[in-house]
Design a protein around this motif. Structure first.
Motif, mmCIF file in Angstrom:
data_model
loop_
_atom_site.group_PDB
_atom_site.id
_atom_site.type_symbol
_atom_site.label_atom_id
_atom_site.label_comp_id
_atom_site.label_asym_id
_atom_site.label_seq_id
_atom_site.Cartn_x
_atom_site.Cartn_y
_atom_site.Cartn_z
ATOM 1 N N ARG A 1 2.054 2.012 -3.333
ATOM 2 C CA ARG A 1 1.017 2.594 -4.195
ATOM 3 C C ARG A 1 0.859 4.095 -3.944
ATOM 4 O O ARG A 1 0.562 4.834 -4.867
ATOM 5 C CB ARG A 1 -0.327 1.886 -3.976
ATOM 6 C CG ARG A 1 -0.347 0.455 -4.435
ATOM 7 C CD ARG A 1 -0.092 0.319 -5.920
ATOM 8 N NE ARG A 1 -1.158 0.919 -6.728
ATOM 9 C CZ ARG A 1 -1.013 1.331 -7.972
ATOM 10 N NH1 ARG A 1 0.151 1.252 -8.578
ATOM 11 N NH2 ARG A 1 -2.031 1.842 -8.615
ATOM 12 N N TYR A 2 1.060 4.522 -2.702
ATOM 13 C CA TYR A 2 0.977 5.959 -2.451
ATOM 14 C C TYR A 2 2.017 6.711 -3.292
ATOM 15 O O TYR A 2 1.828 7.869 -3.639
ATOM 16 C CB TYR A 2 1.214 6.273 -0.974
ATOM 17 C CG TYR A 2 0.089 5.853 -0.061
ATOM 18 C CD1 TYR A 2 -1.232 6.153 -0.380
ATOM 19 C CD2 TYR A 2 0.341 5.183 1.128
ATOM 20 C CE1 TYR A 2 -2.262 5.780 0.464
ATOM 21 C CE2 TYR A 2 -0.677 4.812 1.971
ATOM 22 C CZ TYR A 2 -1.978 5.112 1.635
ATOM 23 O OH TYR A 2 -2.989 4.752 2.474
ATOM 24 N N PHE A 3 3.140 6.019 -3.596
ATOM 25 C CA PHE A 3 4.170 6.633 -4.435
ATOM 26 C C PHE A 3 3.901 6.375 -5.908
ATOM 27 O O PHE A 3 4.716 6.718 -6.746
ATOM 28 C CB PHE A 3 5.550 6.102 -4.036
ATOM 29 C CG PHE A 3 6.029 6.609 -2.714
ATOM 30 C CD1 PHE A 3 6.615 7.851 -2.613
ATOM 31 C CD2 PHE A 3 5.869 5.846 -1.559
ATOM 32 C CE1 PHE A 3 7.051 8.331 -1.390
ATOM 33 C CE2 PHE A 3 6.298 6.325 -0.334
ATOM 34 C CZ PHE A 3 6.890 7.569 -0.250
ATOM 35 N N ASP A 4 2.792 5.703 -6.178
ATOM 36 C CA ASP A 4 2.405 5.405 -7.552
ATOM 37 C C ASP A 4 3.431 4.514 -8.246
ATOM 38 O O ASP A 4 3.633 4.613 -9.455
ATOM 39 C CB ASP A 4 2.208 6.707 -8.352
ATOM 40 C CG ASP A 4 1.256 6.479 -9.525
ATOM 41 O OD1 ASP A 4 0.405 5.575 -9.425
ATOM 42 O OD2 ASP A 4 1.378 7.189 -10.530
ATOM 43 N N ILE B 1 0.828 -1.207 0.000
ATOM 44 C CA ILE B 1 0.000 0.000 0.000
ATOM 45 C C ILE B 1 0.857 1.249 0.000
ATOM 46 O O ILE B 1 0.588 2.211 -0.702
ATOM 47 C CB ILE B 1 -0.936 -0.018 1.220
ATOM 48 C CG1 ILE B 1 -2.041 -0.994 0.925
ATOM 49 C CG2 ILE B 1 -1.480 1.359 1.519
ATOM 50 C CD1 ILE B 1 -3.193 -0.907 1.838
ATOM 51 N N TYR B 2 1.925 1.215 0.763
ATOM 52 C CA TYR B 2 2.792 2.385 0.808
ATOM 53 C C TYR B 2 3.395 2.643 -0.574
ATOM 54 O O TYR B 2 3.469 3.779 -1.025
ATOM 55 C CB TYR B 2 3.878 2.172 1.863
ATOM 56 C CG TYR B 2 4.211 3.428 2.608
ATOM 57 C CD1 TYR B 2 3.272 4.029 3.428
ATOM 58 C CD2 TYR B 2 5.459 4.017 2.487
ATOM 59 C CE1 TYR B 2 3.564 5.183 4.109
ATOM 60 C CE2 TYR B 2 5.764 5.175 3.171
ATOM 61 C CZ TYR B 2 4.818 5.761 3.982
ATOM 62 O OH TYR B 2 5.106 6.916 4.664
ATOM 63 N N THR C 1 4.056 10.646 2.325
ATOM 64 C CA THR C 1 4.264 10.279 0.920
ATOM 65 C C THR C 1 3.798 11.462 0.066
ATOM 66 O O THR C 1 3.359 12.474 0.604
ATOM 67 C CB THR C 1 3.449 9.022 0.570
ATOM 68 O OG1 THR C 1 2.075 9.386 0.476
ATOM 69 C CG2 THR C 1 3.603 7.943 1.628
ATOM 70 N N PRO C 2 3.869 11.344 -1.256
ATOM 71 C CA PRO C 2 3.439 12.480 -2.080
ATOM 72 C C PRO C 2 1.969 12.867 -1.895
ATOM 73 O O PRO C 2 1.558 13.931 -2.351
ATOM 74 C CB PRO C 2 3.685 11.986 -3.507
ATOM 75 C CG PRO C 2 4.745 10.957 -3.375
ATOM 76 C CD PRO C 2 4.525 10.304 -2.062
ATOM 77 N N VAL C 3 1.168 12.039 -1.260
ATOM 78 C CA VAL C 3 -0.255 12.344 -1.090
ATOM 79 C C VAL C 3 -0.419 13.630 -0.275
ATOM 80 O O VAL C 3 0.227 13.795 0.763
ATOM 81 C CB VAL C 3 -0.976 11.171 -0.393
ATOM 82 C CG1 VAL C 3 -2.419 11.526 -0.090
ATOM 83 C CG2 VAL C 3 -0.906 9.923 -1.262
ATOM 84 N N GLU D 1 -7.471 3.251 -3.324
ATOM 85 C CA GLU D 1 -6.958 1.895 -3.548
ATOM 86 C C GLU D 1 -6.466 1.282 -2.229
ATOM 87 O O GLU D 1 -6.720 0.108 -1.938
ATOM 88 C CB GLU D 1 -5.818 1.915 -4.555
ATOM 89 C CG GLU D 1 -5.420 0.497 -4.939
ATOM 90 C CD GLU D 1 -4.128 0.426 -5.753
ATOM 91 O OE1 GLU D 1 -3.773 1.430 -6.389
ATOM 92 O OE2 GLU D 1 -3.504 -0.654 -5.743
ATOM 93 N N ALA D 2 -5.788 2.091 -1.434
ATOM 94 C CA ALA D 2 -5.301 1.581 -0.156
ATOM 95 C C ALA D 2 -6.474 1.187 0.740
ATOM 96 O O ALA D 2 -6.461 0.130 1.375
ATOM 97 C CB ALA D 2 -4.445 2.636 0.525
ATOM 98 N N THR E 1 -1.126 8.109 -11.356
ATOM 99 C CA THR E 1 -2.435 7.912 -10.741
ATOM 100 C C THR E 1 -2.770 9.142 -9.892
ATOM 101 O O THR E 1 -1.928 9.587 -9.121
ATOM 102 C CB THR E 1 -2.399 6.687 -9.809
ATOM 103 O OG1 THR E 1 -1.750 5.630 -10.499
ATOM 104 C CG2 THR E 1 -3.784 6.279 -9.385
ATOM 105 N N ARG F 1 -5.079 6.924 -5.139
ATOM 106 C CA ARG F 1 -4.133 6.049 -4.436
ATOM 107 C C ARG F 1 -4.660 5.767 -3.036
ATOM 108 O O ARG F 1 -4.516 4.669 -2.517
ATOM 109 C CB ARG F 1 -2.765 6.733 -4.349
ATOM 110 C CG ARG F 1 -2.194 7.080 -5.716
ATOM 111 C CD ARG F 1 -0.812 7.693 -5.571
ATOM 112 N NE ARG F 1 -0.450 8.419 -6.777
ATOM 113 C CZ ARG F 1 0.661 9.154 -6.906
ATOM 114 N NH1 ARG F 1 1.508 9.237 -5.893
ATOM 115 N NH2 ARG F 1 0.922 9.787 -8.025
#
Lengths: 308, 268, 258
Positions: A104-107, A101-102, C101-103, C11-12, C3, C8
């Motif tokens: 994915r946060y960074f895509d 999941i982490y 994170t970038p979020v 999705e998580a 994305t 994101r």
């Protein structure tokens, strides 16, 4: 010297009336392991959070990877790794899912994530616990997982806030070993700690912080050379003995610190000092001779102990 | 009676004076949350108003105890009293006890003192009863103000609410000792919701076909609701002892299981 | 192409849900079945006997089912906006991890609320299927009722998230449910027409988002003329959603960006 990765000028952080960081300057070069050493409440975590672009500045200037955290926070966070003081893993997920999941946060593409998970679980010595729920991990394992998570995006810069606080000695050494490996790979590390041994083990260069200010800067060895004598004689008096004034010890050492439980004699020649201590032997529970540490530096600079 | 209790309960559960220290501890914690606890009284009252001004007018009169027609609100209110005693007891002994057991590690600290697991069990059940008793009394006052208590027997609805609370606290406590995760707490809701909806709470059992009626009679809340309803409406007969007996038995068995389980869980 | 950040987060959330879905599926299926059986069929038999012409012209089960569908959407939205958010910033601190994170904060809030919408959709779809099985309306009517219910869910989740991020203890949430969600559940026309409310309270019911959802769901499922024009109701619910989202973003920023 190469272009610094992080530059701070007059950095300030306030919480209401409380000034957590009081106008500090520092520069961190690529590839170095840089430490913020200080007691709880010195302003280390606030500084780290500003560098991580998760906390706004209240004054001063800050550039991280050449970018402005206020305007380009997301871009900065994409390139750094953060290991917070408190493990904030997702307890409902497994070890591997937390990393997934982490990522994915960074895509990151799924293919890359799968590969990184394998690598990082090996690196963090968690490969066998891959599908275990995070809840079931020990403190040291959780810490290693949090560190692995911070490495998912292959960061150029990793921020570690008190990486080993609360761990047992064995787990600490295992962790230090992992951090060494990162350093050897050329990753820049920024570490906060209130453990002097940790700072001595890991940091090429550090600043000593106290009450929001930087009170000294240098390599651990420099700092000890500059602010302490090479050796220290520690005296422990019997409980009923009145220790008396520092002047009593004046001719025994270059500098004296009287702490609640012991007296520290700073000296360049321990043998000579020990010889002068011998006459008061029956007043003592014991004494020992040791090399000076960053704790002594801190004591000298602030008049207080690091860990109270 | 005491002799019988002495034989049934495990050694530690008898004469457990120390249990009151746990009650005292919970009271101290409650002091910081008292507005929240006090406000818990409103929930059943809201339900009662919804029935009084809304659903009651749609449903008209229904067949009450002894086959007499009663206004819908008077029919449902005692069942609300019983359900809120059940819900309060179950919540207090499952969610809260589970949290203290697995996460707060509060009992571990308590048991490092002369306190015994049975003291903890008795203490938690007593606490749950105290809390439920306050809510129950307040709710009965609201019922009286709305003219829903038509007989002096209604006074006995208060001990009846305590009995319902006791029966569900004991079983809830025993259940909490078997739970492993928060997901297991969802199972608790899967049990209490059907009890709440189908125990002759919102309509008399004669709505059901005979087979379902027999099933509903196995519900402890059915016995609680019928007992409370008979008392507030003043329709008294010897059959009420069946309800009382059912709830007493349930509470007794639950207490024994809870004390034994806690002993095993905490003194490892 | 990258994305979008909010996706994101969605999705998580979906990944986490995969771990816990079993319990919630059982609940989201059993809840409508049990409520419709007890209140719609059981209590309904008393109501229908008492009022042979029905409530608002239909049998009680039919009256209740679309209203309960909308009310369930509200409760799902409230739960997502309350307990989930409190776990995120306080109990588990996963939001702090996400924000390293970038979020961004805006993306986090949008992601959390989008996921809340997904959850509301899942729960109301199951509910709609149960309503069809109970023979209350056609599959088309039930699906049409899901749309206003979705809006109610979002119009609740957003302001509740904004409220939750501003409270320090879960006692605040207990009181939100006790004095907000529960009374709305009981008095917004789900169980009985708001015309039965005391005169003073009727305008209050019109201000409650759920009331608009209930009216529209009944209109969609049964063709009952709503008390308020559906266009106005939709606009009202959208205003709650947008305003709530804005308020939540401000609260998230105050709590997490400091």
């Amino acid at each position: 010297m190469s272009v610094p990765l992080v530059t701070a000028r007059g950095l300030v952080k306030r919480f209401g009336d409380f000034v957590a960081v009081d106008g500090i300057d520092f520069e961190i070069a690529a590839g170095e392991a840089f430490g913020f050493l200080g007691p709880n409440g010195a302003g280390k975590t606030s500084t780290m959070r500003m560098i991580a672009a998760t906390s706004p500045l209240d004054g001063g200037e800050l550039r991280v990877l050449g970018l402005d955290p206020a305007a380009e926070g997301s871009a900065i966070r994409a390139r750094i790794g953060v290991v917070p003081q408190e493990d904030n893993l997702d307890m409902e997920l497994t070890v591997a899912e937390n990393l997934y999941i982490y990522g994915r946060y960074f895509d990151l593409p799924r293919r890359v994530i799968r590969r990184r998970i394998d690598e990082l679980l090996d690196f963090a010595q968690l490969a066998e616990r891959r599908d275990a729920r995070v809840e079931s991990l020990s403190g040291g394992m959780k810490r290693r997982l949090t560190i692995a998570r911070g490495l998912m995006n292959d960061p150029e810069l990793v921020l570690l806030d008190e990486p080993t606080t609360g761990l047992d000695p064995q787990a600490r050494h295992a962790l230090w070993d992992r951090l060494y490996r990162l350093k050897r790979r050329g990753v820049t590390l920024i570490i906060t700690t209130h453990y002097m041994d940790e700072a001595e083990q890991l940091c090429d260069r550090l600043v000593v912080m106290d009450r929001g200010r930087i009170v000294a800067e240098g390599s651990p060895r420099d700092l000890i050379a500059r602010y302490s004598t090479p050796e220290v004689v520690e005296l422990r008096f019997r409980p009923e003995v009145d220790v008396g004034a520092p002047s009593r010890f004046a001719d025994m050492a270059q500098r004296v610190e009287i702490l609640p439980d012991r007296v520290l004699l700073y000296t360049g020649d321990a043998d000579a000092t020990v010889a002068k201590v011998e006459p008061m032997e029956e007043l003592l529970d014991g004494f020992l001779v040791r090399r000076a540490t960053l704790e002594d530096v801190f004591l000298h600079l602030t008049g207080r102990s690091l860990v109270d | 009676m005491t002799g019988l209790v002495a034989r049934i309960l495990p050694a530690g559960a008898r004469g457990s004076r120390r249990a009151r220290y746990l009650v005292e501890r919970n009271l101290l914690v409650a002091k910081t949350f008292w507005p929240t606890i006090a406000s818990g009284f409103f929930e059943p009252v809201f339900y009662l108003f919804a029935v009084g001004i809304g659903i009651g007018r749609l449903a008209g009169e229904v067949t009450g105890p002894g086959g007499l027609p009663v206004p819908y609100e008077a029919f449902v209110a005692p069942a609300m009293l019983a359900s809120s005693a059940m819900n309060g007891a179950v919540f207090e002994t499952t969610h809260n006890v589970f949290f203290k057991l697995r996460y707060g590690k509060i009992y571990d600290a308590i048991l490092a003192t002369p306190m015994q697991p049975a003291d903890v069990a008795v203490g938690e059940i007593t606490w749950s009863l105290l809390r439920g008793g306050v809510y129950g009394a307040a709710f009965l006052l609201v019922m009286a103000a709305r003219g829903l208590i038509t007989s002096p027997w209604g006074l006995l609805a208060f001990p009846a609410a305590l009995l319902i609370g006791f029966a569900f606290s004991a079983v809830g406590m025993a259940a909490a000792s078997f739970m492993r995760s928060w997901q297991d707490l969802d199972v608790v809701n899967l049990v209490t919701l059907p009890l709440f909806l189908f125990s002759a709470t919102f309509y008399p059992l004669d709505v059901y076909p005979p087979a379902l009626r027999a099933l509903a009679r196995l519900s402890p809340l059915y016995h609680g609701a019928e007992l409370a309803r008979a008392l507030t409406l003043g329709v008294i007969d010897a059959g009420l002892w069946v309800h009382v007996g059912f709830l007493v038995a349930m509470g007794g068995v639950g207490s024994v299981v809870a004390a034994r389980r806690l002993e095993r869980l905490l003194l490892r | 192409m990258a994305t979008p950040l909010a996706l994101r987060v969605v999705e998580a959330e979906a990944r986490v849900y995969r771990r816990v879905w079993k319990g919630s599926v059982v609940t989201s299926f059993l809840n409508p079945v049990l409520y419709l059986l007890a209140m719609g069929v059981g209590l309904g038999s008393l109501v229908d006997r008492n009022l042979p012409d029905g409530v608002a012209g239909v049998g009680y089960l039919a009256f209740l089912a679309p209203g309960l569908l909308a009310a369930t959407a509200m409760q799902t939205g409230a739960a997502e906006g309350a307990w989930k958010v409190m776990a995120g910033f306080k109990w588990r601190k996963t939001y702090q991890a996400v924000l390293a994170t970038p979020v961004t904060i805006e993306a986090l809030v949008l992601g959390v609320l989008t996921w809340a919408g997904v959850r509301v959709l899942m729960v109301t779809m199951v509910f709609a299927a149960v309503v069809v099985v109970f023979g209350v309306t056609s599959p088309v009517g039930a699906l049409a009722a899901v749309l206003p219910a979705m809006l109610v869910g979002l119009a609740t989740a957003a302001p509740v998230a904004g409220f939750t991020i501003r409270v320090d203890h879960d006692a605040g949430l207990t009181n939100l449910f006790r004095f907000g969600i529960v009374p709305m559940f009981l008095f917004s026309g789900t169980f009985f027409p708001v015309s039965q409310l005391p005169e003073l309270l009727r305008p209050v019911a019109f201000a409650v988002p759920l009331f608009h959802g209930v009216e529209m769901a009944r209109w969609a499922a049964l063709g009952l003329a709503p008390a308020v024009s559906p266009v106005a109701s939709v606009a009202y619910l959208l205003a709650w959603t947008v305003g709530g989202t804005w308020w939540a973003i401000r609260g998230f920023r105050r709590r997490l960006w400091r």
